[in-house]
Design an enzyme around this catalytic site. Sequence first.
Site, PDB file in Angstrom:
ATOM      1  N   GLY A  11     102.107 -18.238  63.888  1.00 51.87           N
ATOM      2  CA  GLY A  11     102.621 -18.923  62.696  1.00 51.87           C
ATOM      3  C   GLY A  11     104.111 -18.644  62.553  1.00 51.87           C
ATOM      4  O   GLY A  11     104.695 -17.906  63.371  1.00 51.87           O
ATOM      5  N   ASP A  12     104.740 -19.267  61.556  1.00 50.80           N
ATOM      6  CA  ASP A  12     106.173 -19.072  61.276  1.00 50.80           C
ATOM      7  C   ASP A  12     107.068 -19.458  62.449  1.00 50.80           C
ATOM      8  O   ASP A  12     108.143 -18.903  62.626  1.00 50.80           O
ATOM      9  CB  ASP A  12     106.485 -17.607  60.905  1.00 50.80           C
ATOM     10  CG  ASP A  12     105.545 -17.059  59.874  1.00 50.80           C
ATOM     11  OD1 ASP A  12     105.206 -17.809  58.952  1.00 50.80           O
ATOM     12  OD2 ASP A  12     105.143 -15.891  59.993  1.00 50.80           O
ATOM     13  N   LYS A  15     107.560 -24.820  62.216  1.00 47.36           N
ATOM     14  CA  LYS A  15     106.922 -26.146  62.253  1.00 47.36           C
ATOM     15  C   LYS A  15     107.410 -27.018  61.107  1.00 47.36           C
ATOM     16  O   LYS A  15     107.578 -28.225  61.265  1.00 47.36           O
ATOM     17  CB  LYS A  15     105.395 -26.009  62.162  1.00 47.36           C
ATOM     18  CG  LYS A  15     104.781 -25.252  63.307  1.00 47.36           C
ATOM     19  CD  LYS A  15     103.304 -25.018  63.094  1.00 47.36           C
ATOM     20  CE  LYS A  15     102.999 -24.109  61.925  1.00 47.36           C
ATOM     21  NZ  LYS A  15     103.504 -22.735  62.053  1.00 47.36           N
ATOM     22  N   GLY A  39     103.383 -20.589  54.302  1.00 45.58           N
ATOM     23  CA  GLY A  39     104.419 -21.496  53.808  1.00 45.58           C
ATOM     24  C   GLY A  39     105.284 -22.033  54.917  1.00 45.58           C
ATOM     25  O   GLY A  39     105.377 -21.461  55.989  1.00 45.58           O
ATOM     26  N   HIS A  40     105.865 -23.185  54.650  1.00 48.62           N
ATOM     27  CA  HIS A  40     106.855 -23.753  55.562  1.00 48.62           C
ATOM     28  C   HIS A  40     108.195 -23.719  54.835  1.00 48.62           C
ATOM     29  O   HIS A  40     108.284 -24.190  53.716  1.00 48.62           O
ATOM     30  CB  HIS A  40     106.557 -25.227  55.843  1.00 48.62           C
ATOM     31  CG  HIS A  40     105.280 -25.449  56.555  1.00 48.62           C
ATOM     32  ND1 HIS A  40     105.015 -24.932  57.792  1.00 48.62           N
ATOM     33  CD2 HIS A  40     104.192 -26.156  56.213  1.00 48.62           C
ATOM     34  CE1 HIS A  40     103.818 -25.314  58.172  1.00 48.62           C
ATOM     35  NE2 HIS A  40     103.295 -26.051  57.230  1.00 48.62           N
ATOM     36  N   THR A  41     109.200 -23.209  55.502  1.00 46.26           N
ATOM     37  CA  THR A  41     110.520 -23.199  54.887  1.00 46.26           C
ATOM     38  C   THR A  41     111.290 -24.401  55.388  1.00 46.26           C
ATOM     39  O   THR A  41     111.362 -24.636  56.588  1.00 46.26           O
ATOM     40  CB  THR A  41     111.267 -21.916  55.254  1.00 46.26           C
ATOM     41  OG1 THR A  41     110.389 -20.821  55.022  1.00 46.26           O
ATOM     42  CG2 THR A  41     112.534 -21.760  54.442  1.00 46.26           C
ATOM     43  N   THR A 237      92.859 -16.743  60.811  1.00 44.08           N
ATOM     44  CA  THR A 237      92.665 -17.451  59.553  1.00 44.08           C
ATOM     45  C   THR A 237      91.283 -18.111  59.584  1.00 44.08           C
ATOM     46  O   THR A 237      90.555 -17.979  60.567  1.00 44.08           O
ATOM     47  CB  THR A 237      93.818 -18.446  59.296  1.00 44.08           C
ATOM     48  OG1 THR A 237      93.752 -18.864  57.938  1.00 44.08           O
ATOM     49  CG2 THR A 237      93.774 -19.640  60.234  1.00 44.08           C
ATOM     50  N   ARG A 306     107.901  -9.531  58.032  1.00 45.35           N
ATOM     51  CA  ARG A 306     107.116  -9.902  59.210  1.00 45.35           C
ATOM     52  C   ARG A 306     107.299  -8.858  60.295  1.00 45.35           C
ATOM     53  O   ARG A 306     108.378  -8.274  60.437  1.00 45.35           O
ATOM     54  CB  ARG A 306     107.568 -11.253  59.739  1.00 45.35           C
ATOM     55  CG  ARG A 306     107.195 -12.389  58.813  1.00 45.35           C
ATOM     56  CD  ARG A 306     107.683 -13.727  59.355  1.00 45.35           C
ATOM     57  NE  ARG A 306     107.376 -14.797  58.421  1.00 45.35           N
ATOM     58  CZ  ARG A 306     108.143 -15.865  58.227  1.00 45.35           C
ATOM     59  NH1 ARG A 306     109.262 -16.017  58.904  1.00 45.35           N
ATOM     60  NH2 ARG A 306     107.792 -16.785  57.355  1.00 45.35           N
ATOM     61  N   LEU A 333     116.400 -20.004  68.376  1.00 46.37           N
ATOM     62  CA  LEU A 333     117.084 -19.430  69.538  1.00 46.37           C
ATOM     63  C   LEU A 333     118.430 -18.820  69.141  1.00 46.37           C
ATOM     64  O   LEU A 333     118.857 -17.815  69.717  1.00 46.37           O
ATOM     65  CB  LEU A 333     117.293 -20.537  70.579  1.00 46.37           C
ATOM     66  CG  LEU A 333     117.797 -20.068  71.929  1.00 46.37           C
ATOM     67  CD1 LEU A 333     116.774 -19.160  72.598  1.00 46.37           C
ATOM     68  CD2 LEU A 333     118.104 -21.250  72.834  1.00 46.37           C
ATOM     69  N   ASP A 334     119.079 -19.410  68.142  1.00 49.60           N
ATOM     70  CA  ASP A 334     120.399 -18.928  67.702  1.00 49.60           C
ATOM     71  C   ASP A 334     120.382 -17.458  67.291  1.00 49.60           C
ATOM     72  O   ASP A 334     121.376 -16.757  67.439  1.00 49.60           O
ATOM     73  CB  ASP A 334     120.897 -19.790  66.531  1.00 49.60           C
ATOM     74  CG  ASP A 334     119.862 -19.919  65.421  1.00 49.60           C
ATOM     75  OD1 ASP A 334     118.768 -20.447  65.706  1.00 49.60           O
ATOM     76  OD2 ASP A 334     120.125 -19.492  64.284  1.00 49.60           O
TER      77      ASP A 334
HETATM   78  P1  GDP Z   1     106.517 -22.593  59.734  1.00 52.22           P
HETATM   79  O1  GDP Z   1     105.394 -22.102  58.899  1.00 52.22           O
HETATM   80  O2  GDP Z   1     106.139 -22.715  61.187  1.00 52.22           O
HETATM   81  O3  GDP Z   1     107.121 -23.842  59.223  1.00 52.22           O
HETATM   82  O4  GDP Z   1     107.645 -21.496  59.742  1.00 52.22           O
HETATM   83  P2  GDP Z   1     108.359 -20.797  58.487  1.00 52.22           P
HETATM   84  O5  GDP Z   1     109.053 -21.790  57.684  1.00 52.22           O
HETATM   85  O6  GDP Z   1     107.437 -19.870  57.812  1.00 52.22           O
HETATM   86  O7  GDP Z   1     109.385 -19.850  59.256  1.00 52.22           O
HETATM   87  C1  GDP Z   1     110.384 -20.301  60.034  1.00 52.22           C
HETATM   88  C2  GDP Z   1     111.707 -19.731  59.511  1.00 52.22           C
HETATM   89  O8  GDP Z   1     112.690 -19.959  60.465  1.00 52.22           O
HETATM   90  C3  GDP Z   1     112.201 -20.387  58.250  1.00 52.22           C
HETATM   91  O9  GDP Z   1     112.912 -19.439  57.503  1.00 52.22           O
HETATM   92  C4  GDP Z   1     113.119 -21.481  58.768  1.00 52.22           C
HETATM   93  O10 GDP Z   1     114.119 -21.869  57.851  1.00 52.22           O
HETATM   94  C5  GDP Z   1     113.704 -20.797  59.944  1.00 52.22           C
HETATM   95  N1  GDP Z   1     114.092 -21.626  61.075  1.00 52.22           N
HETATM   96  C6  GDP Z   1     113.429 -22.676  61.641  1.00 52.22           C
HETATM   97  N2  GDP Z   1     114.067 -23.080  62.761  1.00 52.22           N
HETATM   98  C7  GDP Z   1     115.156 -22.271  62.896  1.00 52.22           C
HETATM   99  C8  GDP Z   1     116.190 -22.148  63.865  1.00 52.22           C
HETATM  100  O11 GDP Z   1     116.254 -22.862  64.851  1.00 52.22           O
HETATM  101  N3  GDP Z   1     117.123 -21.162  63.653  1.00 52.22           N
HETATM  102  C9  GDP Z   1     117.077 -20.319  62.592  1.00 52.22           C
HETATM  103  N4  GDP Z   1     118.017 -19.392  62.471  1.00 52.22           N
HETATM  104  N5  GDP Z   1     116.103 -20.380  61.679  1.00 52.22           N
HETATM  105  C10 GDP Z   1     115.161 -21.335  61.823  1.00 52.22           C
END
Ligand code: GDP
Length: 429
Positions: A11-12, A15, A39-41, A237, A306, A333-334
């Site tokens: 997860g995280d 997506k 959650g999705h951010t 889950t 995490r 990747l950044d």
């Molecule tokens: P999800 O549940 O798969 O949607 O993932 P989350 O939202 O829980 O976690 C992904 C985190 O990585 C969030 O804080 C995003 O804003 C952040 N994020 C997603 N893609 C990138 C990326 O390419 N670079 C960086 N620095 N952050 C990213």
Amino acid sequence: MVRAIVGANWGDEGKGKITDMLARESDIIIRFQGGSNAGHTIINDYGRFALHLLPSGVFYGHTTNIIGNGVALNIPYLVKEIDSLVSQGVPKPRILVSDRAQILMPYHIQFDTYEEERLGGKSFGSTKSGIAPFYSDKYAKIGFQVSELFDEAGLREKVERVCETKNILLKHLYHRPVLNPQEVFEELLEYRSMVEPYVCDISAYLYNAIREGKNILLEGQLGSLKDPDHGIYPMVTSSSTLAAYGAIGAGIPPYEIRQITTVVKAYSSAVGAGAFVSEIFGEEADELRRRGGDKGEFGATTGRPRRVGWFDAVASRYGCRIQGATEAVLTVLDVLGYLDEIPICVGYEIDGKIEKDFPVTWKLEKAKPVYKKMPGWKCDIRGIREYEKLPAECRAYIEEIERELGVPVTMVSNGPGRDEIIMRGKQEK
Ligand code: GDP
């Protein structure tokens, strides 16, 4: 065309960002499993959002956003989430809820909490959102479907019956106050008025949408390794996190899912308990956690720090295979730009033998990571939009991961924003 966006890891993986980005060219976005437990951010022109129950397509006026039958539907939460978007300036999204979705009841949250307390140190690290009790009830056939809210006589009778068994557990196992069937019934009637504007026969709706050639996204929550069948059971889950389940949790034919876009994170992170072979600790971990994601690696729903580690090729290759990945998207990747060297876990040492295939859980507990070190690129890659402009070391890292996955990496995400993406197209193999 139906495309699933799912996670290869724990997860995280990012997506939400990828779904938000791809939703621009889509008509319909569907959540097909899980609930408000993860959650999705999403960071876009309206601000920074943590969505839990709503599909990540809600930021576009042209999309229809669907809560499929496979979701654990917390109705007050749904209403709260819609209101909170609107209060932050997002135009009210078009939302449909499956009449076959089941309702997460307030007592599911109570049972989740009581059970975690009862288990003490042996708990599953639940988010206490009621998800496990919800799915247990669904399969024990004592859950409530949205459709049942519209059959008052049947509903009243069923509430009585369900409360009877729930109350035995509350009284004798947990020593907690019992449920009052009349109150539960009245609460369900309130839920009915909240959800009524959104209720729809979703599989019929999608049948027509597919025939009309609409672009449809299935949005997965969590990732392969949290799947109850194929993940790190029992630290998983309670609903399937796999693209295949999209067919069931949305009500569409399995063969309509043509593209399985599997999101893979450039390093590892996980919340909750469970084996995590390439996990790192101490100062090294604190630094990665601090730099990770867009605001550090802390759960979008729970705020829990995490667990972090290096990229795990064994777990990610398995994660892609079990999803049936047709392409992979490498995210965050950044974040790795600060490292001199970047380890990749390319094997597990179990009882003195090197394994390349992801094992069952009890063997996983014994696995030690075997690392291959890749040179770091030592610079900030944010803002780059063309693959060829990435530093050579960075491309070597991506291509090594691609070789390990055996799936083409078609997109590379180098920042949390909607446009921070490098489109690569399918590479010749
Ligand atoms: P999800 O549940 O798969 O949607 O993932 P989350 O939202 O829980 O976690 C992904 C985190 O990585 C969030 O804080 C995003 O804003 C952040 N994020 C997603 N893609 C990138 C990326 O390419 N670079 C960086 N620095 N952050 C990213």
